[in-house]
Design a protein around this motif. Structure first.
Motif, PDB file in Angstrom:
ATOM      1  N   VAL A   1       0.857  -1.191   0.000  1.00 37.78           N
ATOM      2  CA  VAL A   1       0.000   0.000   0.000  1.00 37.78           C
ATOM      3  C   VAL A   1       0.894   1.243   0.000  1.00 37.78           C
ATOM      4  CG1 VAL A   1      -1.813   1.296   1.180  1.00 37.78           C
ATOM      5  CG2 VAL A   1      -1.740  -1.211   1.371  1.00 37.78           C
ATOM      6  N   VAL A   2       0.769   2.052  -1.039  1.00 30.20           N
ATOM      7  CA  VAL A   2       1.460   3.340  -1.090  1.00 30.20           C
ATOM      8  C   VAL A   2       0.529   4.365  -0.458  1.00 30.20           C
ATOM      9  CG1 VAL A   2       2.460   5.098  -2.589  1.00 30.20           C
ATOM     10  CG2 VAL A   2       2.575   2.682  -3.246  1.00 30.20           C
ATOM     11  N   VAL A   3       1.082   5.182   0.437  1.00 26.92           N
ATOM     12  CA  VAL A   3       0.264   6.162   1.135  1.00 26.92           C
ATOM     13  C   VAL A   3       0.721   7.557   0.740  1.00 26.92           C
ATOM     14  CG1 VAL A   3      -0.637   6.881   3.360  1.00 26.92           C
ATOM     15  CG2 VAL A   3       0.151   4.528   3.036  1.00 26.92           C
ATOM     16  N   GLN A   4      -0.202   8.297   0.166  1.00 25.71           N
ATOM     17  CA  GLN A   4       0.126   9.617  -0.369  1.00 25.71           C
ATOM     18  C   GLN A   4      -0.755  10.675   0.305  1.00 25.71           C
ATOM     19  OE1 GLN A   4      -0.755  10.133  -4.584  1.00 25.71           O
ATOM     20  NE2 GLN A   4       0.941  11.558  -4.831  1.00 25.71           N
ATOM     21  N   ASP A   5      -0.164  11.800   0.668  1.00 32.02           N
ATOM     22  CA  ASP A   5      -0.921  12.925   1.213  1.00 32.02           C
ATOM     23  C   ASP A   5      -1.844  13.456   0.111  1.00 32.02           C
ATOM     24  OD1 ASP A   5      -0.330  15.357   3.593  1.00 32.02           O
ATOM     25  OD2 ASP A   5      -1.510  15.806   1.819  1.00 32.02           O
ATOM     26  N   ALA A   6      -3.141  13.487   0.416  1.00 40.84           N
ATOM     27  CA  ALA A   6      -4.130  13.856  -0.604  1.00 40.84           C
ATOM     28  C   ALA A   6      -3.986  15.304  -1.045  1.00 40.84           C
ATOM     29  CB  ALA A   6      -5.543  13.610  -0.070  1.00 40.84           C
ATOM     30  N   THR A   7      -3.427  16.135  -0.195  1.00 40.66           N
ATOM     31  CA  THR A   7      -3.308  17.560  -0.513  1.00 40.66           C
ATOM     32  C   THR A   7      -1.957  17.899  -1.142  1.00 40.66           C
ATOM     33  OG1 THR A   7      -4.741  18.022   1.371  1.00 40.66           O
ATOM     34  CG2 THR A   7      -3.535  19.887   0.432  1.00 40.66           C
ATOM     35  N   THR A   8      -0.876  17.535  -0.458  1.00 40.07           N
ATOM     36  CA  THR A   8       0.454  17.923  -0.948  1.00 40.07           C
ATOM     37  C   THR A   8       0.993  16.946  -1.985  1.00 40.07           C
ATOM     38  OG1 THR A   8       1.644  16.638   0.722  1.00 40.07           O
ATOM     39  CG2 THR A   8       1.013  18.879   1.319  1.00 40.07           C
ATOM     40  N   ARG A   9       0.378  15.741  -2.065  1.00 37.77           N
ATOM     41  CA  ARG A   9       0.821  14.672  -2.978  1.00 37.77           C
ATOM     42  C   ARG A   9       2.167  14.059  -2.572  1.00 37.77           C
ATOM     43  NH1 ARG A   9      -3.424  13.055  -6.396  1.00 37.77           N
ATOM     44  NH2 ARG A   9      -4.903  14.678  -5.944  1.00 37.77           N
TER      45      ARG A   9
ATOM     46  N   TYR B   1      -3.448   4.594  -1.060  1.00 33.04           N
ATOM     47  CA  TYR B   1      -4.344   5.351  -0.179  1.00 33.04           C
ATOM     48  C   TYR B   1      -4.009   6.826  -0.342  1.00 33.04           C
ATOM     49  CZ  TYR B   1      -5.242   1.221   2.989  1.00 33.04           C
ATOM     50  OH  TYR B   1      -5.583   0.014   3.546  1.00 33.04           O
ATOM     51  N   LEU B   2      -5.001   7.642  -0.613  1.00 36.54           N
ATOM     52  CA  LEU B   2      -4.835   9.096  -0.564  1.00 36.54           C
ATOM     53  C   LEU B   2      -5.448   9.542   0.750  1.00 36.54           C
ATOM     54  CD1 LEU B   2      -5.723   9.532  -4.263  1.00 36.54           C
ATOM     55  CD2 LEU B   2      -3.691  10.542  -3.249  1.00 36.54           C
ATOM     56  N   VAL B   3      -4.631  10.169   1.621  1.00 35.61           N
ATOM     57  CA  VAL B   3      -5.060  10.389   3.003  1.00 35.61           C
ATOM     58  C   VAL B   3      -4.879  11.830   3.460  1.00 35.61           C
ATOM     59  CG1 VAL B   3      -4.358   8.020   3.561  1.00 35.61           C
ATOM     60  CG2 VAL B   3      -2.787   9.915   4.065  1.00 35.61           C
ATOM     61  N   GLU B   4      -5.599  12.149   4.533  1.00 35.87           N
ATOM     62  CA  GLU B   4      -5.314  13.352   5.332  1.00 35.87           C
ATOM     63  C   GLU B   4      -4.553  12.872   6.550  1.00 35.87           C
ATOM     64  OE1 GLU B   4      -9.134  15.103   6.177  1.00 35.87           O
ATOM     65  OE2 GLU B   4      -9.694  14.932   4.075  1.00 35.87           O
ATOM     66  N   GLN B   5      -3.274  13.196   6.622  1.00 32.11           N
ATOM     67  CA  GLN B   5      -2.400  12.725   7.702  1.00 32.11           C
ATOM     68  C   GLN B   5      -2.501  13.644   8.907  1.00 32.11           C
ATOM     69  OE1 GLN B   5       0.147   9.973   7.858  1.00 32.11           O
ATOM     70  NE2 GLN B   5      -0.161  10.629   9.974  1.00 32.11           N
ATOM     71  N   THR B   6      -2.864  13.089  10.057  1.00 36.25           N
ATOM     72  CA  THR B   6      -2.772  13.840  11.310  1.00 36.25           C
ATOM     73  C   THR B   6      -1.362  13.668  11.845  1.00 36.25           C
ATOM     74  OG1 THR B   6      -5.102  13.487  11.849  1.00 36.25           O
ATOM     75  CG2 THR B   6      -3.634  13.998  13.689  1.00 36.25           C
TER      76      THR B   6
END
Lengths: 116, 116
Positions: A20-28, A87-92
């Motif tokens: 699973v590649v995890v990418q910040d949905a905003t900054t990419r 996964y495109l995510v909002e990282q806390t």
């Protein structure tokens, strides 16, 4: 663009897991790579928060469960071979246990190029 | 930010391979995921073009060798565990054999959510 069901994901190539590649949905920014089994993907879909399967502890794992650094899911995509997930995510907070936002901070050194 | 040498990359967890995430250096789009062995990383460093190891053909593989859709390397990064690699590339043409720029075009369907 065709929707992929959980049943169509190919877990066989890596013995029940997919990367699973995890990418910040905003900054990419690419934050991390982990692995998921069928249950982890199902929990991610059900809860809206990123879940993985720990290869060392052999168990389902919710990102940020102890640290609070959860990943809210914005989108999940599957690749053309159905054996890798994004996964495109909002990282806390931060994705990396070292305290950096991304796990990918260190360059691979080209040693040949630095030889005299 | 600490430079990582080829000797420090951990190929053991996946039997001689590491997953490689490939990201467009300009748009930050995640283009594909493939695998590399030590030789593939060394060839990538040496030539400046993305190389991988094909798990089906069991051989070193230069992306775009037949299609012309090569990937010029802008940066290579290694993650905190030293077991996953990120290529930041300039993609010529498209990354996916289906003709799409990225291999990650299809959403994972949340079937539960669509039940009545």
């Amino acid at each position: 663009m065709t929707g992929v069901t959980l049943e169509e994901v190919d877990f066989e190539k890596l013995g029940g897991l997919v990367p699973v590649v995890v990418q910040d949905a905003t900054t990419r920014e690419v934050l991390m790579v982990a692995f998921a089994n069928r249950e982890a993907l199902a929990e991610t879909l059900r809860t809206g928060y990123a879940h993985y399967f720990s290869r060392s502890r052999l168990q389902l794992w919710k990102k940020g469960e102890t640290s609070g650094h959860v990943q809210r899911i914005r989108e999940i995509r599957v690749d053309c071979d159905r054996d890798t997930v994004l996964y495109l995510v909002e990282q806390t907070g931060v994705a990396c246990h070292r305290g950096t936002r991304s796990c990918f901070t260190d360059p691979l050194l080209d040693q040949e190029a630095t030889l005299p």
